[in-house]
Design a protein around this motif. Structure first.
Motif, short mmCIF file in Angstrom:
data_model
loop_
_atom_site.label_atom_id
_atom_site.label_comp_id
_atom_site.label_asym_id
_atom_site.label_seq_id
_atom_site.Cartn_x
_atom_site.Cartn_y
_atom_site.Cartn_z
N THR A 107 8.73 9.57 -3.79
CA THR A 107 9.67 8.76 -4.57
C THR A 107 10.36 7.71 -3.72
O THR A 107 10.74 6.66 -4.23
N THR A 108 10.51 8.00 -2.42
CA THR A 108 11.19 7.03 -1.55
C THR A 108 10.17 6.17 -0.82
O THR A 108 9.16 6.66 -0.31
N CYS A 109 10.44 4.89 -0.76
CA CYS A 109 9.54 3.91 -0.16
C CYS A 109 9.35 4.18 1.34
O CYS A 109 10.34 4.23 2.08
N PRO A 110 8.10 4.36 1.81
CA PRO A 110 7.88 4.61 3.23
C PRO A 110 7.98 3.35 4.10
O PRO A 110 7.96 3.44 5.32
N SER A 111 8.12 2.18 3.47
CA SER A 111 8.23 0.94 4.25
C SER A 111 9.68 0.63 4.61
O SER A 111 10.00 0.40 5.77
N CYS A 112 10.56 0.63 3.59
CA CYS A 112 11.98 0.33 3.89
C CYS A 112 12.77 1.62 4.05
O CYS A 112 13.92 1.60 4.48
N GLU A 113 12.16 2.74 3.68
CA GLU A 113 12.75 4.07 3.81
C GLU A 113 14.08 4.20 3.07
O GLU A 113 14.93 5.00 3.44
N SER A 114 14.26 3.37 2.02
CA SER A 114 15.48 3.52 1.23
C SER A 114 15.25 3.32 -0.28
O SER A 114 15.85 4.00 -1.09
N GLY A 115 14.36 2.41 -0.65
CA GLY A 115 14.16 2.10 -2.08
C GLY A 115 13.47 3.25 -2.82
O GLY A 115 12.78 4.07 -2.23
N THR A 116 13.69 3.29 -4.15
CA THR A 116 13.05 4.31 -4.99
C THR A 116 11.96 3.65 -5.83
O THR A 116 12.18 2.63 -6.47
N PHE A 117 10.78 4.26 -5.82
CA PHE A 117 9.63 3.67 -6.51
C PHE A 117 9.77 3.71 -8.03
O PHE A 117 10.24 4.69 -8.60
N GLN A 118 9.31 2.62 -8.65
CA GLN A 118 9.18 2.57 -10.11
C GLN A 118 7.68 2.46 -10.41
O GLN A 118 7.04 1.50 -10.00
N VAL A 119 7.14 3.46 -11.12
CA VAL A 119 5.70 3.48 -11.39
C VAL A 119 5.36 2.49 -12.50
O VAL A 119 6.03 2.44 -13.52
N PHE A 120 4.32 1.65 -12.27
CA PHE A 120 3.97 0.64 -13.29
C PHE A 120 2.49 0.61 -13.65
O PHE A 120 2.08 -0.11 -14.56
N TYR A 121 1.68 1.39 -12.93
CA TYR A 121 0.24 1.38 -13.25
C TYR A 121 -0.35 2.73 -12.90
O TYR A 121 0.00 3.33 -11.88
N GLU A 122 -1.26 3.19 -13.76
CA GLU A 122 -1.86 4.50 -13.50
C GLU A 122 -3.36 4.48 -13.77
O GLU A 122 -3.81 3.93 -14.77
N ALA A 123 -4.13 5.04 -12.86
CA ALA A 123 -5.57 5.24 -13.07
C ALA A 123 -5.86 6.67 -12.65
O ALA A 123 -5.86 6.98 -11.46
N LYS A 124 -6.09 7.52 -13.64
CA LYS A 124 -6.29 8.94 -13.33
C LYS A 124 -7.72 9.18 -12.85
O LYS A 124 -8.65 8.50 -13.25
N SER A 125 -7.87 10.19 -11.99
CA SER A 125 -9.19 10.63 -11.53
C SER A 125 -10.06 9.50 -11.01
O SER A 125 -11.18 9.30 -11.46
N ALA A 126 -9.54 8.75 -10.09
CA ALA A 126 -10.35 7.70 -9.45
C ALA A 126 -11.12 8.35 -8.29
O ALA A 126 -10.58 9.23 -7.63
N PRO A 127 -12.37 7.91 -8.04
CA PRO A 127 -13.09 8.47 -6.89
C PRO A 127 -12.25 8.25 -5.62
O PRO A 127 -11.72 7.17 -5.41
N ALA A 128 -12.14 9.30 -4.80
CA ALA A 128 -11.25 9.23 -3.64
C ALA A 128 -11.80 8.33 -2.55
O ALA A 128 -11.10 7.98 -1.60
N ASN A 129 -13.08 7.97 -2.66
CA ASN A 129 -13.65 7.04 -1.69
C ASN A 129 -14.71 6.22 -2.39
O ASN A 129 -15.49 6.73 -3.18
N SER A 130 -14.73 4.92 -2.10
CA SER A 130 -15.69 4.09 -2.82
C SER A 130 -16.66 3.36 -1.90
O SER A 130 -17.50 2.62 -2.38
N CYS A 131 -16.57 3.57 -0.61
CA CYS A 131 -17.51 2.91 0.30
C CYS A 131 -18.49 3.89 0.94
O CYS A 131 -19.43 3.49 1.61
N ILE A 132 -18.24 5.16 0.74
CA ILE A 132 -19.04 6.19 1.37
C ILE A 132 -20.49 6.16 0.84
O ILE A 132 -20.72 5.80 -0.30
N LEU A 133 -21.44 6.50 1.71
CA LEU A 133 -22.84 6.50 1.27
C LEU A 133 -23.17 7.85 0.64
O LEU A 133 -23.09 8.89 1.29
N LEU A 134 -23.53 7.83 -0.63
CA LEU A 134 -23.82 9.07 -1.36
C LEU A 134 -25.29 9.09 -1.75
O LEU A 134 -25.77 8.19 -2.44
#
Ligand SMILES: [Zn+2]
Length: 395
Positions: free
Chosen positions: A5-32
């Motif tokens: 919930t807390t921003c790891p860049s400024c270490e103070s701000g609180t995130f507001q969620v605005f976009y969601e993509a459920k179940s995305a492949p965890a890697n997209s460049c890997i050779l399968l």
């Protein structure tokens, strides 16, 4: 795992969620190697949060355990003439601007090493590259004996490696604890205040403005605009010298030097004043995305109704994101890639087969959807050389 919930860049701000993509492949460049393996590749959720304090955007649901960076990670763009010319011009510019001749260069996240090789060849420099996905049989350069590759993540244990120029391209967007990482880089440099730092990442300004959903994928957990990037570097002890966007607005670069103060003191650059614009872009994003997704889905459905054979061009992350975000009809069977190392493998998540351009000679697609518009010219010429003239649509 719960969302951060807390921003790891400024270490103070609180995130507001605005976009969601459920179940995305965890890697997209890997050779399968098989369709089944590709379809069953581990997935994770993407929930993009915006920090109103510093403008940083993060996948708040990111789970580092799902990431995989090794020799199977095949991300190079080095088979494209368009990309290679850009890359060479960038190396020449850095060499000229910072007088990089017979100097020590460090590259963090060097991938297959192309940029480091360019810097060492052109400027007669010595180099050390860090990347867990480095494959050592591909370097064929007269500068090879001046370059060392460390097949590992860069971390504090490598602070003995000192460089006059420390570069890091297309890597920071893969790192979740952003300030921790930049502070590590700052500590490693110590009091060598003449060291030049150069980072390159995707520019999120364009992703937000154009609603480029194909550029949002699991490996990219961190998204910056010029403002949030400069604020991070300054907070972590760097004086910011320059911010630039290039490659058709796709890449954002920052040049900096270590500050003698705990927090960088150079005046803020005009490019950094983007917080209000990004806030507006974030507010508009959900509705824009909905509209764009339905436009694409109607277009793809229409191709199917018209009996058109459609292929995607570009099997990297954008392609995976495009295929997994949209409802894609079964008339899209193949994804084309000019990187010969990707031929015969399968797209993470959907299992589409990756073919080389030659394959299209017999397949004769009616439509080619180009994942990155900057390559349209190059792709059009390749198609024409094979006697093909399909409709080309760029994202
Ligand atoms: Zn923040």
């Amino acid at each position: 795992m719960s969302d951060i919930t807390t921003c790891p860049s400024c270490e103070s701000g609180t995130f507001q969620v605005f976009y969601e993509a459920k179940s995305a492949p965890a890697n997209s460049c890997i050779l399968l190697g098989t369709q089944e393996e590709a379809e069953k590749y581990p997935r994770g959720d993407i929930r993009l949060g915006f920090c109103p304090e510093c403008g940083f955007i993060s996948n708040v649901a990111f789970d580092e355990k799902l990431t995989e960076y090794d020799g199977r990670y095949e991300e190079t763009q080095g088979f494209s003439g368009t990309f290679n010319s850009f890359h060479k011009a960038l190396a020449e510019r850095m060499i000229e601007r910072y007088d990089l001749h017979e100097k020590d260069i460090i590259e963090i996240g060097c991938g297959k090493g192309e940029f480091l090789v360019l810097l060492c060849e052109i400027g007669n420099n010595r180099g050390t590259g860090f990347d867990p996905g480095f494959v050592d049989d591909r370097i064929d350069s007269p500068a090879a004996d001046r370059i060392e590759f460390v097949t590992d993540f860069y971390s504090e244990k490598y602070t003995d490696y000192q460089g006059d120029f420390v570069c890091c391209k297309m890597t920071l967007e893969h790192i979740h604890p952003t300030a921790d990482f930049i502070k590590t880089v700052r500590r490693s440099i110590g009091d060598r205040l003449d060291t030049v730092i150069f980072f390159q990442i995707p520019d999120t300004t364009r992703i937000i403005e154009d609603c480029a959903f194909e550029d949002i994928y699991y490996e990219h957990c961190s998204y910056f605009t010029p403002g949030s990037l400069a604020r991070l570097f300054r907070r972590c002890g760097f004086d910011v010298i320059a911010l630039e966007t290039e490659y058709d607005g796709q890449y954002l670069t920052i040049e900096a030097r270590p500050s003698k103060n705990e927090i960088g003191t150079f005046a803020s650059l005009p490019e950094e004043n983007d917080l209000e614009a990004i806030k507006q872009g974030i507010a508009d994003f959900p509705a824009k995305f909905k509209k764009m997704r339905s436009a694409w889905e109607s277009k793809l459905e229409k191709y199917k109704t018209d009996g058109k054979k459609v292929v995607l061009w570009g099997s990297g992350s954008k392609g995976v994101s495009f295929l997994t975000t949209l409802k894609v009809p079964d008339n899209i069977e193949y994804v084309v890639d000019i990187n010969p190392y990707r031929k015969g493998y399968f797209m993470s998540g959907t299992g589409h087969k990756i073919v080389d351009p030659e394959f299209l000679k017999d397949y004769k697609p009616d439509v080619v959807i180009v994942m990155n518009g900057i390559y349209c010219d190059e792709i059009g010429k390749d198609l024409n050389k094979m006697g093909l003239d399909p409709e080309m649509v760029a994202l």
